[in-house]
Scaffold this active site. Structure first.
Site: not given
Ligand code: 5RP
Length: 227
Positions: A34-35, A86, A99-100, A107
């Site tokens: 999202s970021t 992010g 990796g969320g 990445e």
């Molecule tokens: C995706 C990621 C994102 O950068 C991480 O999960 C942060 O996500 P968000 O910007 O939605 O808080 O590593 O694999």
């Protein structure tokens, strides 16, 4: 300021940082989440100055293309000048858990290929010690149970992320209750388990700079703190 506003603020800060560097031979790696999405949308205002981007996921590629921003394959890029992404957690050494969103492998590849890695996050992501956020690892499907047993041996509690297949056709295990006292060692150790494609620790290649959004609206710029 709420979390979404903080994400928007750091996306704007990263865009302001980047715009003076844009030019004919400049390639930008773009993260996922999202970021990163706020960043893509802010960057799109300057799309005429963007020579090429390399996306860290199919979702990011689609968002960039929707803005008519040029996306090239990493194999077509001779270099990547900046990588913007992010994080789920960042410590003061700018080592990260990522990796969320499940895009950790691409990445990590694009971040590693980049000359400068700029992380963008809201202040909830800054921690003294990494590991409260479950550490994602991308695993070849046939190795899921073997890798899970190895993780238990190492003291972690792996949980299969339900109904998720990565862009590379693999599964994600999220390691809960895992103590990460030496991120470099843990990153290396997890990489050595056969069947693990990538782990979400970005420690051996940390971010170079972190734009951190705060509730007051201020965006701080953090660099690696010397020990
Ligand atoms: C995706 C990621 C994102 O950068 C991480 O999960 C942060 O996500 P968000 O910007 O939605 O808080 O590593 O694999």
């Amino acid at each position: 300021m709420n979390q979404q506003m903080m994400k928007q603020a750091v996306a704007n800060a990263a865009t302001e940082f980047l715009v003076p560097h844009l030019g004919e031979n400049v390639t930008i790696g773009i993260g996922t989440g999202s970021t990163a999405n706020f960043f893509i949308d802010a960057l799109a205002e300057h799309k005429n100055k963007i020579a090429a981007t390399v996306a860290s996921s199919i979702a990011t590629e689609e968002r960039l293309r929707a803005h008519e921003i040029t996306v090239i394959d990493l194999n077509e890029a001779t270099h990547i000048d900046f990588y913007i992404d992010g994080a789920d957690e960042a410590n003061h050494q700018l080592q990260l858990i990522k990796g969320g969103g499940g895009a950790l492998t691409r990445e990590k590849i694009v971040a590693s290929a980049a000359k400068e890695f700029v992380c963008i996050a809201d202040e909830s992501k800054l921690v003294d010690q990494l590991g409260a956020f479950p550490l994602p690892i991308e695993v070849i499907p046939m190795a899921a149970r073997y890798v899970s047993r190895e993780i238990v041996e190492l003291g972690g509690k792996p949980i299969l992320r339900a109904n998720v297949m990565t862009d590379n056709g693999n599964i994600i295990l999220d390691i809960n209750d895992f103590t990460i006292s030496n991120p470099n060692e843990t990153e290396t150790m997890l990489n050595m388990i056969p069947g693990v494609v990538t782990n979400g620790l970005f420690s051996l290649r940390p971010a170079d700079k972190l734009f951190l959004g705060s509730a007051s609206g201020r965006v701080k710029e953090l660099r690696i703190k010397s020990e």
